[in-house]
Design a protein around this motif. Sequence first.
Motif, PDB file in Angstrom:
ATOM      1  N   PHE A 679     -20.680  21.563  18.275  1.00  0.00           N
ATOM      2  CA  PHE A 679     -19.298  21.474  17.814  1.00  0.00           C
ATOM      3  C   PHE A 679     -19.126  20.312  16.843  1.00  0.00           C
ATOM      4  O   PHE A 679     -18.238  20.329  15.978  1.00  0.00           O
ATOM      5  N   MET A 680     -19.966  19.274  16.936  1.00  0.00           N
ATOM      6  CA  MET A 680     -19.843  18.137  16.027  1.00  0.00           C
ATOM      7  C   MET A 680     -20.207  18.560  14.596  1.00  0.00           C
ATOM      8  O   MET A 680     -19.575  18.104  13.628  1.00  0.00           O
ATOM      9  N   GLU A 681     -21.181  19.430  14.447  1.00  0.00           N
ATOM     10  CA  GLU A 681     -21.490  19.957  13.121  1.00  0.00           C
ATOM     11  C   GLU A 681     -20.329  20.781  12.578  1.00  0.00           C
ATOM     12  O   GLU A 681     -19.996  20.709  11.377  1.00  0.00           O
ATOM     13  N   GLU A 682     -19.708  21.566  13.426  1.00  0.00           N
ATOM     14  CA  GLU A 682     -18.539  22.345  13.021  1.00  0.00           C
ATOM     15  C   GLU A 682     -17.406  21.436  12.576  1.00  0.00           C
ATOM     16  O   GLU A 682     -16.726  21.704  11.570  1.00  0.00           O
ATOM     17  N   PHE A 683     -17.213  20.351  13.271  1.00  0.00           N
ATOM     18  CA  PHE A 683     -16.155  19.406  12.912  1.00  0.00           C
ATOM     19  C   PHE A 683     -16.466  18.721  11.578  1.00  0.00           C
ATOM     20  O   PHE A 683     -15.568  18.516  10.740  1.00  0.00           O
ATOM     21  N   LEU A 684     -17.716  18.386  11.346  1.00  0.00           N
ATOM     22  CA  LEU A 684     -18.092  17.760  10.079  1.00  0.00           C
ATOM     23  C   LEU A 684     -17.864  18.719   8.902  1.00  0.00           C
ATOM     24  O   LEU A 684     -17.380  18.317   7.827  1.00  0.00           O
ATOM     25  N   ARG A 685     -18.219  19.985   9.093  1.00  0.00           N
ATOM     26  CA  ARG A 685     -18.000  20.954   8.028  1.00  0.00           C
ATOM     27  C   ARG A 685     -16.511  21.114   7.734  1.00  0.00           C
ATOM     28  O   ARG A 685     -16.096  21.276   6.585  1.00  0.00           O
ATOM     29  N   TRP A 686     -15.726  21.086   8.779  1.00  0.00           N
ATOM     30  CA  TRP A 686     -14.281  21.215   8.577  1.00  0.00           C
ATOM     31  C   TRP A 686     -13.718  20.005   7.837  1.00  0.00           C
ATOM     32  O   TRP A 686     -12.884  20.144   6.936  1.00  0.00           O
ATOM     33  N   MET A 687     -14.179  18.819   8.191  1.00  0.00           N
ATOM     34  CA  MET A 687     -13.710  17.611   7.516  1.00  0.00           C
ATOM     35  C   MET A 687     -14.149  17.602   6.047  1.00  0.00           C
ATOM     36  O   MET A 687     -13.387  17.212   5.150  1.00  0.00           O
ATOM     37  N   ASP A 688     -15.380  18.032   5.795  1.00  0.00           N
ATOM     38  CA  ASP A 688     -15.867  18.027   4.415  1.00  0.00           C
ATOM     39  C   ASP A 688     -15.173  19.078   3.558  1.00  0.00           C
ATOM     40  O   ASP A 688     -15.098  18.944   2.318  1.00  0.00           O
ATOM     41  N   SER A 689     -14.713  20.124   4.185  1.00  0.00           N
ATOM     42  CA  SER A 689     -14.049  21.179   3.418  1.00  0.00           C
ATOM     43  C   SER A 689     -12.626  20.833   3.023  1.00  0.00           C
ATOM     44  O   SER A 689     -12.020  21.534   2.204  1.00  0.00           O
ATOM     45  N   ARG A 690     -12.062  19.818   3.560  1.00  0.00           N
ATOM     46  CA  ARG A 690     -10.679  19.442   3.290  1.00  0.00           C
ATOM     47  C   ARG A 690     -10.643  18.386   2.171  1.00  0.00           C
ATOM     48  O   ARG A 690     -11.216  17.306   2.316  1.00  0.00           O
ATOM     49  N   GLN A 691      -9.988  18.724   1.103  1.00  0.00           N
ATOM     50  CA  GLN A 691      -9.815  17.804  -0.005  1.00  0.00           C
ATOM     51  C   GLN A 691      -8.557  16.973   0.200  1.00  0.00           C
ATOM     52  O   GLN A 691      -7.533  17.472   0.668  1.00  0.00           O
ATOM     53  N   CYS A 692      -8.660  15.728  -0.101  1.00  0.00           N
ATOM     54  CA  CYS A 692      -7.525  14.826   0.091  1.00  0.00           C
ATOM     55  C   CYS A 692      -6.405  15.168  -0.905  1.00  0.00           C
ATOM     56  O   CYS A 692      -6.657  15.520  -2.068  1.00  0.00           O
ATOM     57  N   SER A 693      -5.155  15.042  -0.506  1.00  0.00           N
ATOM     58  CA  SER A 693      -3.985  15.366  -1.312  1.00  0.00           C
ATOM     59  C   SER A 693      -3.161  14.114  -1.532  1.00  0.00           C
ATOM     60  O   SER A 693      -2.954  13.311  -0.617  1.00  0.00           O
ATOM     61  N   GLN A 694      -2.688  13.968  -2.772  1.00  0.00           N
ATOM     62  CA  GLN A 694      -1.868  12.804  -3.082  1.00  0.00           C
ATOM     63  C   GLN A 694      -0.413  13.020  -2.668  1.00  0.00           C
ATOM     64  O   GLN A 694       0.343  12.080  -2.492  1.00  0.00           O
ATOM     65  N   ARG A 695      -0.009  14.301  -2.501  1.00  0.00           N
ATOM     66  CA  ARG A 695       1.379  14.555  -2.142  1.00  0.00           C
ATOM     67  C   ARG A 695       1.583  14.493  -0.627  1.00  0.00           C
ATOM     68  O   ARG A 695       2.581  13.997  -0.154  1.00  0.00           O
ATOM     69  N   ASP A 696       0.656  15.010   0.150  1.00  0.00           N
ATOM     70  CA  ASP A 696       0.799  15.030   1.610  1.00  0.00           C
ATOM     71  C   ASP A 696      -0.113  13.957   2.194  1.00  0.00           C
ATOM     72  O   ASP A 696      -1.325  14.152   2.319  1.00  0.00           O
ATOM     73  N   HIS A 697       0.509  12.835   2.539  1.00  0.00           N
ATOM     74  CA  HIS A 697      -0.310  11.728   3.054  1.00  0.00           C
ATOM     75  C   HIS A 697      -0.823  12.013   4.471  1.00  0.00           C
ATOM     76  O   HIS A 697      -1.858  11.470   4.875  1.00  0.00           O
ATOM     77  N   SER A 698      -0.094  12.826   5.214  1.00  0.00           N
ATOM     78  CA  SER A 698      -0.597  13.175   6.551  1.00  0.00           C
ATOM     79  C   SER A 698      -1.863  14.004   6.452  1.00  0.00           C
ATOM     80  O   SER A 698      -2.739  13.949   7.309  1.00  0.00           O
ATOM     81  N   PHE A 699      -1.964  14.784   5.410  1.00  0.00           N
ATOM     82  CA  PHE A 699      -3.175  15.568   5.197  1.00  0.00           C
ATOM     83  C   PHE A 699      -4.360  14.682   4.807  1.00  0.00           C
ATOM     84  O   PHE A 699      -5.505  15.027   5.069  1.00  0.00           O
ATOM     85  N   ASN A 700      -4.058  13.543   4.203  1.00  0.00           N
ATOM     86  CA  ASN A 700      -5.128  12.654   3.772  1.00  0.00           C
ATOM     87  C   ASN A 700      -5.845  11.983   4.939  1.00  0.00           C
ATOM     88  O   ASN A 700      -6.929  11.432   4.750  1.00  0.00           O
ATOM     89  N   LEU A 701      -5.224  12.005   6.146  1.00  0.00           N
ATOM     90  CA  LEU A 701      -5.869  11.361   7.291  1.00  0.00           C
ATOM     91  C   LEU A 701      -7.116  12.137   7.731  1.00  0.00           C
ATOM     92  O   LEU A 701      -8.048  11.560   8.260  1.00  0.00           O
ATOM     93  N   CYS A 702      -7.105  13.438   7.496  1.00  0.00           N
ATOM     94  CA  CYS A 702      -8.250  14.274   7.884  1.00  0.00           C
ATOM     95  C   CYS A 702      -8.770  14.988   6.639  1.00  0.00           C
ATOM     96  O   CYS A 702      -8.411  16.150   6.356  1.00  0.00           O
ATOM     97  N   CYS A 703      -9.564  14.317   5.881  1.00  0.00           N
ATOM     98  CA  CYS A 703     -10.133  14.910   4.674  1.00  0.00           C
ATOM     99  C   CYS A 703     -11.483  14.279   4.415  1.00  0.00           C
ATOM    100  O   CYS A 703     -11.956  13.430   5.182  1.00  0.00           O
TER     101      CYS A 703
END
Length: 1294
Positions: A679-703
């Motif tokens: 599951f840790m590999e799955e979590f890493l892939r999910w984190m890497d797939s998320r691009q940080c956003s300048q408009r949604d700062h809450s989204f930037n916490l998990c990117c």
Amino acid sequence: MPKSYSQMIAEWPIAVLVLCSVTAVVCTLAGLLVGNLPDFSEPLMGFEPRDTDIGRKLVVWRNMESHTGYKKTFSLSPYAEKKSYDDMGISRGQKAAQGEQEARTRRMVEQIYGADGFFCGPPEKSYSQLVFMSTTAGSLWNLQAIQSMCQIEQDKIRSHVHFRDLCQRTGANECCPSWSLGNYIAVLYNRSSCLEITQGDISHTLALLRACAPDYHKGILTPSCIGPETVRQKHSQCAKVPEKCTRFNAIYQLLHFLVDRDFLSPQTMEYQVPSLKYSLLFLPTRKGASMMGIYLDNLESWDLFDNYTSITGMDLGLKQKLFQHYLLLDTKYPVLAILAIFLSISFYLRSVFITLMVLLALVSSLMISYFLYKVAFRFTYFPFVNLTAVVILSSICANHTFVFFDLWNLSKNQNPSAGLSQWVSQTMHHFAYLMLASCFTTGAAFYASYISNIIAIRCFAIYMGTSVLVNLVFMMTWLPSSAVLYERYIATTCIYKPEDYWNNTGQKRVTLSLHYILRGLQNTLSETSKLLFEKLLPCGVIKFRYIWICWFAALAMGGAYISCSNPKLKLPTLETSSVQVFRLSHPFERYDSEYCHQFMFERLEHGEGQRMPVTIVWGILPVDNGDHFNPKSNGTLVIDATFTIQNPDAQKWLLEFCQKVKNETFYYPDAEQKSTVCFMEEFLRWMDSRQCSQRDHSFNLCCNQFSFPYGSEVFLHCIKMMLLEQGREGADTYDLGLRFDVEGNLAALVLQFQTIYHYSFNYSKAKQFYEEISLWVTEEMKTAPVGLQNGWFTSKLELYNLQHSLSTETMVVLGLSIAISFVVLLLTTWNVLLSIFSVTAIAGTVLVTIGLLVLLEWQLNAVESLFISAAVGLSVDFTVNYCISYHLCPHSDRLSRVAFSLKQMSCATAMAASALFSAGVIMLPATVLAYRKLGIFIMMIKCIGCGFASFFFQSLCCFFGPEKNCGQILWPCAHTMKDYDDPGLNGNFTCGGNEKQNRLRKVQESNTANEQYELQPLSRKLSDSFDNSTSTSKLSNRPSVLSEDTQVEDNRCPRTGMHSSLERERQNLQETLGDQQVGLCQCPALQTSSPYKHSSSGAEIHRERLCQDCRCRKYSPKAWDGSGLDHIQPAGMKEEEGQLNKSQCSSDTAQQQSDYTSENSHLPAADIYKIHRCLCSLGSSFDMLNISSETSISDFEQGLKLAESASSCPDVLELSDSYSQTERGYLNGKRDTLRLDLRETVFDISPAASQNSSSWKNRFGTGNEGPVVLPNSQPDMPDVWIKRSSAQSSGYNS
């Protein structure tokens, strides 16, 4: 107030019985009213190991699964308000996968057959199933067999009146067709029913199956490949499957559900005509209790066949329900078995009252034990197997009852004029010792089973052991009180009727004739019993003792080899939920044990085809804090306070752990069931797939701006975000492994993966899997960070846990039981040799019994393990009977002790064994396997135990049994030893043959003759019985042991039963006749000592009295007038009349003899002899057997029996003419036996002898008496010194 326990029982029997009854009633009410009554709705519950390492983890894992779900302790989602897809503790991924598969299958059926298709969906395990087999043991793949299956279904199932109420219905409100071989062929070739298919349809179907079977067995043909072309293109492996195999789902379902696994398998593919052994038929009715009516009406009978096929197995979901039904229905067999035991008691004792009192004692013991089990010990679970204690305790009660009343009758016959207090005292002297040794040993053996980890066995051990100890108390109080009550109020209440009364009517004459017939039958049985148990059995055991030792030792070694080495007990192959409860031929049992593994759908899901998963848990400690004696108590989950995966070290270790698992040889990558170990590999892939956003700062916490490992807060927040996002998208196809509490905090981690190991019923394979995975997990946990070091693993180990417990615990329990039995026997007998011999016989009994059970192909399931753990407790009683009797024997030499114990205990032991054998036979027809196996086990253990006790144990005692105090543990503070009345052996005592060699050396020094002789006992009763013969052959070349060591104790005339009317008549005659009464004197027999033994001066100082309590009995002349033995009642002597001298006794005796001869002159000689044997016999039918090591039956003159039986005192002995003509002191023409005739008593002329002469005349004197000297006619042989001992070293005459 009573001065002793025996006096209290004799004087206050009703008070003792009332006290015991009140105690039993109070305990019964308390046990039934306090708490809940036993619940037998799930009789198989409790047969799983609980307190093992595997068992604790399984309990915690099941508890954790049950507490995982919506609004439960743990949830798969971090937000409790979000409803989980898992309401039963199963992952959402599994739920979704199952739903998707069902929907896909349903779409396929609708696509092929339309909305109103022939079948109502695919076959499911929830439907009832029937297994068909060819009647001629041939193949089912032929037209007649397929149509036969359809016809049997129509006759047995669809014709039942309740079938339409239970069946699944189509859109037209008709019952769905069954999923049978004939219906599938009919659908493929558009036939209206399976009865209209042709041979050509069957041949075409076989060709189609032959073409598709290889792809199915390779795993390519799967349900995902069946359907339109667009569906097949999604799965790459489906491209290899021919289109004709995926066009219809019938091909897959036929191979997967309806035909056995060997049909068209890779091994049989090349067969021109493959053989179909078994075929499965799915009924359109759900499994469960609703099928009970159809089963009992149409399927319970044995006519489930025709000329072609037969129903040999079925799974209707009724096994547990039917088991409960038959448990109640088959209760009649244990009840009849118990009834047979108590009928045997009634037949043996000839008393309904005593039988009922023993039954009340049994019920009281069980109810008091239940009170102690439930209230005192606080056990909340009462398993069904505890009810077997009724049968087992009945067998123990029967044995003790037989022994008690044999001892009771022995006391009455040896001391007929004694009171109840003396009878109770004499009986309890032996019986109490026997009960303490037997019950303590049996109870300890049952308690030893407490070390088992199986709940039901532990509960049974406590209840059974307590029942034995409570029964000990009742046997010590209730049974003697009942005997006293019977003797005082019931045995003397029969009314005597004169002979004219029985001759009035024909009915009375018939009744009298029947009474005579029964009396004759009773006498025949009695004489046969005496011949068998008092003559033949002792002779056979002693004569062939070496043969018996070798034979039974070989049996024991054979049983040990079979039980422990090869083939030994087979371990169970079924889990507790499907354990065998009926006989193996039952259709339900055949399906579970044979047929369910013959079909691929069962084999892949629950059989040896499935992969073994590994589940590793963190956050929950493997602690079982529930009630280990209650299978319904699972306890609570214990949280691991140190658990954490948020810190960087834990994240790194989990990522590395994923790679380690993949690199292990036992890891199996399963594409269908995705593992959560990474599951840790799955979590890493999910984190890497998320691009940080300048408009949604809450989204930037998990990117992807954060690098691994993440911070604790970031990791926890982002893992929750991932779960929430997947749940919102509906893409939750598997469990991630995280468990959250009600507050949304991460509480536990569960990682799962598949292994290359397959599920196996073989204990060795399962053990290899467990040990390898356990060792690997243990090593990995050592390298884990602090928060992850308490991880543990579990898997599908329920069967292995049961197998491991049974394979390791059974022999340990047996060994501990035997060791505890040895310790208890040693503490009760304080004799090392007897304890060793007893334990050897018990161990041999157990080993031979288990060996026979192995040959009967018993599997070591939990029920069988319970019986085997109770084997030692059931083997104890017979051996202890002989052990205690041998230990209490008044003789000093081992052969006499063996004969003594055999004669005293063999009849009761054989009767108890036969009663239990009959009880076991009665239980054999039971349908419930537990009842049937209990009957087999009781039959075998009791018969084998009787054989080992009677032959092996006694032969060991003959070979090297303890003599005198040999092997006895003597305390330093003890100043007294057991007296055997052998003054010549008061010096240093040695075991074995040294003592006899010393005695023989003394004989040879004092005797110049080459031949040695022994004296026949000078007894008033000269019987043809084996026990009164102490003559030995001249070839024995050694003196008789009996003539030196055996003490003949005081014996009085036996009382014969007299009615109360005759007692009053006798008293009136005493008053009217006065001095005309006739006295009868009886003295114990004179016992001779060896003429070759030197008398020590020290021994002469302590000479005992020549005759103890030899008193003249007065009888009314009326008692002899033609009424025979039944009218005789001895009159009591008044103390104030003083003591009678020898001349008075002689004159009274002579007068009575003349009266007796004149008044009974019309009787035949045989009847006169019988009357004299009853009145004036020294012994009785219960006299102890006296033999030496070289005993032979002497020849007796027939005329001598009648003549000597009429004698009353030693000085008025009247012998037959032929015998009296021989000169006194000579050998009488025989060289093997020296007979001495005491027509006159010869006394020494010394003053001491004169005093002894006066003591002889003073029959009621209390002083010691000197010896009687008989001069020998041979000048080179010493005189004979004869003494009479009044000291009693035992409660019974020898």
